[in-house]
Every structure is written in structure tokens, then in C-alpha cells.
Design a protein around this motif. Sequence first.
Motif: not given
Length: 712
Positions: A483-484, A487-489, A493-494, A512, A515-516, A518-519
Amino acid sequence: MTDELYVVRSFIEHFSCYKDKKIVIYGKGPKTKQILDACPDYNIEGLMDGTLKGGYIHNKKILSPDEVAVIKPDIVVVVAKVESTAIVYQRIGKFCYDHAIPLYGINGKNLYEYYGVGEFHSINSPYFLKSEEELKAQIRSHEIISFDIFDTLIMRKTFNPLDVFEIVGSKARRLGLVFEDFFGLRRKAEMENPIQEVNLYEIYDEFQRLTGITDAQKEQLCNLEIEVEKQVLIQRAKMVEIFEYAKRIGKKVYLISDMYLPQPVIEEILTELGIQGYEKLYLSNTLRQAKWSGLFKRFKEEVPGESYLHIGDNEDADGNYGSQAGLDVYLIKKAVDMLELSSYAPITRILNNTNGRSLVGLFIARVFNDPFCLGQTDGRPGINAVEDMGYLFTGALLTTFILWIVECMKKGDYEDILLSARDGYLLIKLYHFALDTLGLEKLPRGIYFQTSRKVCAAASMDNEIDIGWLSRVPTYCSYEKMMHERFEIPETEVLPYDWDHETDVFSYALKHKDKIYRNSRRIRMNYWKYMEQIGLHMGSKYAFLDFCATGTCQYFLGKIAPYELHGLYFCRYFCEGNIVNQVSADGLFKNYAFYATESYFYEHYLFLETIMTSFEPTLVSFDGQGNPVYGVEERSKEQLQYVKDMHEAIKAYFEEYVSCLYVPEQEIDKEIADRLFSFMGSGYTRLECEALNHLELEDGLGRGTIKIPKIN
């Protein structure tokens, strides 16, 4: 296309001509059953298998090799995935070859030609017993030494000497000198010339009479042919070494040649190629005598001696006429004749024009430059240098691709072409060289475009379908790290993956979702800044170059880019049910199903992926100013040096081909380039290159390091 549909269609397409003949299928799985069900009227005698011994399956008898030998089928078809087909070929290839049974893959490829027969079929020739040491001993035992010139001391990079005329005609066209059949006129001006042992100037006098060109045009064409000859001629380095050896031990060395190039031109060529210090040049068009009509006799009369050794390549002109004149003769073979003695010989059956022949001409000019390189072999040349590997086996592939791109850009209505990172790093250099060399200044120059599957996908997440696609791509790391990275979360926040309650990775990713999105908006804004910086225009149409792809980058890029994209791929392959299949794209090569490959290239494209790269790490994102952000470099210094060496070798092949040999008016058959690439296999070549033992590829979507198997 589904594997099931592909297998049945391919079998019918390629083997319907055998339906009333005796067919044996190697394979017992569900794909074989589908073929049997779809083709009940085919005369399928039985099945072969590596594990089953006797009995029946799918109502067909399992045949032993002895039973197959008795039946002697008209064809054996291997119904297996590509990686298994290679194994099956190692298992039964020699048996089928020894019993003269044609052996094919489900893709319709002749497996003897696809993989080569060198591992189980040794080529024997008396020529393989010849050696440099033997020739030197002959030189030491004779007083007077003479060498033929063409194909002995020097050779052309063309496959056929007459291909020079096609090249001259093409270059003349670019200069505005257009003839309906330059090749035919040039041949006629030589072959029907009234002057015996004619020279080039006299040939173009006759060409002028046939065509009515002016004196200035005649001179221009004559000079152009001389220029082309100089461009395509190279040393046969080993023979020049032997020429120097003969001089060094005190022998008087002469050159004797049947040739229409005037003596001053030949002397200039020889000097430029480092061949100097001979006593005299005996040239047919200067003395008006050929080897068959007294040139050797004249040589002996003018150069008295106790013993003579003539070294040449032509069995008739050098061998027979030299012997008749009382000379001892030592014959070597020119590169084309060595090709016919080698494991590479089958390629000659698919050469149909000058461009195709020239792809092979460059190949044999390098691999058979040394006339003794097949000595004490079974016909399989030995290759061990990275530079030779890049030049010989991959040069033609990349050359064919770039020149296909050039033709696509001529026909298409594009603002420009985006050569995507990192595949486009070498390709844009080759593309620019082609435009500059071929005078195509009106074509778009091309833009090296920073992109990656990860960045394109992460920048375009705006619905659950896309989130599902990206999250379900297999990963070697934890779901949290996935996820990090994808998706660059931010790691903080993961959410932790709940192994007790999560149903699958998609449902986990959806937690997520906000957050996905938004990023994704942030990445998208930064990507737009980059696009603006490199001058891309809203509403324009761009060609998008990718190497071997389904269309992932183009699909996700197309969702966010304010312009139209059309893909031009080296190879476009299709995955059943993949959302990216519908992108607008063409491919030089295509592959419709995973079950079987349509080209040798696609079977080994991961090997090419290790070469088609830049010296920067993978692109992972863009910063707030639109600048690329790269990941950590995973490659070693040795791996990067390997890439550099391969690039230089490919570039050398490409530049020689485009500047010296290419005829733009003719197509290039991609099958020739694919066949040259297949010569890397052990059925064709004794390839011993240490760099091949350590090839790895980092997957940009976090699927870990891929170990590239050695080609066999």
C-alpha cells in the motif's frame, strides 16, 4: 484471446494441410483434448508423453518412440506451454530429427529451426580441419605468395556483392537521380559491355548510353558507387594478419584480383584498410585479362620463382585457374560459404530482399570474419564476449524496430513521439541517428518521456476498478508495504492487515480508498507539471513508444493526460480479461496468448528488458516542482557495465546498417531479426558469456527480483 481458443485455432490454422496425413501429438493435457474434440476428422494416430508408458487417454493410444518410428508420422505437434515445449524439444528433438519426422510447436513454428539442431546434430566438413597454422606452414614453404583481394583480404558487409547496386540506387534516389530499375540497368551496363574486363568508368559510359544521363550525372553515380563500396568494405582481420606474417618472414607478396573497380580506387581502399607493402597489384581491368584468361600466367611470367602459393576463396577462379597456371593454391571460404556450413544455414531460406540480406550480412561479416573460426567445431560458432553478443544477436532486433517506428511516424499524424523511460533511453539515440542520417528532418524528433507503470497507475486512481487492478498485482512484500509503495500512502497512515477478518487484498485496499484518491490527485498534479515542462500540448496526438507491453502505462496515462495517445510497441501482448487490452496501439510483434509465443523474442523478452534501460533507477514519483523522483539503484556496477557494453554494440550495428546498407524503399522482414536473435540458443551457438549468469530484473510494481534464465 483465451488459451483454449488460441490452441484450437492455431492447430487448425497451421496443420489443416496435414488433416488427411499421419499426425502424432505430444501432450496429454486438457489442451490436447480440446484439439481432439474440435478436430475429429483429423488423422491423429496417437499421443506421445514423457511420463505415461502405454495405455490410452482421450481415446488415443500413448505411443512409445519405437511405435512412432514404425508409424513414421508426417508430423509431430507439441501441445505444451512454451517453457515446456523447450523441454520436450530437448527430450524428443534428436529422435524425430534422426527419423526425419517434422516437429512443430502449437504456434506453427518448425522446432528444428526455432531452437536449432546443433546440440544433437554435428556438422562435419573437411574445411573444419583447416587452420591458421596450416596456412602459415604453406607460406613458409613457398617462395612467391599471392593473395586474392575480395572475400580473402577484405570483404563486404553486404550479404551479396550485387546488393551494393541496390544500395547505390537507393542513395541515388535520395540525391534526385531516379531510375525505374537502377539495379537492372547497372547490371546490363556491366554484363553487356563491349569492352573485355571492363572497369567502373567504362561501365558508367555504357550506363550513360542506356539512360541518356548527363556527364555530370554519370560522374556523380560513379563516385557514389565508389563511396558505397568504401563504406561497406572491411578487413578480414585474420587474413590481414597472415598477409603481414608473409611479409615479416621475407616473402614477396602480390595481390591478384578480378575486379571492375579501377586500380587507383582499389589501392586507396587497401591503404584505408591498412593493407600495404605488397610488391604489385595484378588487376583484371587494368591488364585486360582475368584469372581464367591468362592473368595468373602473366603473373608467373613477370615474377619468376621456384614455387608459388596463391591464397583465395573462389574454387573456380582461384582454385582451378590458379592450379592450371602452375600455382599451388590454398583456399579459404568467404563468409557466405561459411554460413552454409554452419548451424546458422537455415536463415538463407527466408532472405527475400536487400534489407533482409543486409541484416544477415552484418552478422556474418562479424561472426565469420575469421575464415578459421569453425575449425575443429561441429558447425556451431563460439561466442563469449558481451560486445559480440549484443552486436550479433540483438542488433538486428533493435534496428528493425527503430526503422519500423520511422515508417510509422511517416504514415501517422502525430505531434511527436514519446519514448518512454527507461526503454526509450537507447531507442531515442538510435531514432535521432536514423532521422539525421536518412534526411528526415520533417519527422518529429521524439521526446524522452519519464514514466513507469507504478507512477502512471498511482497517478490515475479514481475508481474502485483501478484500485482492484493495482492491488491485485502479485507482490513479494507485505500488504502494508505494498500500500505504501504502490499507492504512495505514508507508512504512518497504512492500516494493518487483519489476517483474521480480511477477505482479500482488494477489500483491504478499499479501506484506504480516500487516501488513495487524495494521493493520486497529488501525484497527478505533479505529473502534469512535468508534462508542461517538457512542452507537451493539450489536445495534441502523440505516439507512445513502449517495448514489450500489454498497454498498462498507456492505459493509465491515457486517463490523466490531456492529449491523445497511440501506442507503438516492439511487442504487444494480450492478457485475457485485462482492462488495459483495449488501448489504441500497434506492435511490430504481437502475442495473443500466454500458452504459446508467436516469436522467439517474446519467449525471451525479459532478457531484452535487462538491456532496454537507462542508467537511472526506476521512476517512483514526481516532486512538487514536477521533477522525477527515482528509487534506489538495485543494479551492481557489473550489471551497469553490461548494459553499457550491450548499448555500444547495438549502436554500432544500427549505425553501420542505417548509414551504409539500408534501402528505405524496401520493407524489413521482422522474422529475420527474430531468427538472428534465436541464434543465441545452444542449438545454434556455443555461447559462453559470464555476464549471462548474473542477469536480474527488478519489477517496478514490487514483485521482487526476477532471475533471468540463461537462454538455451
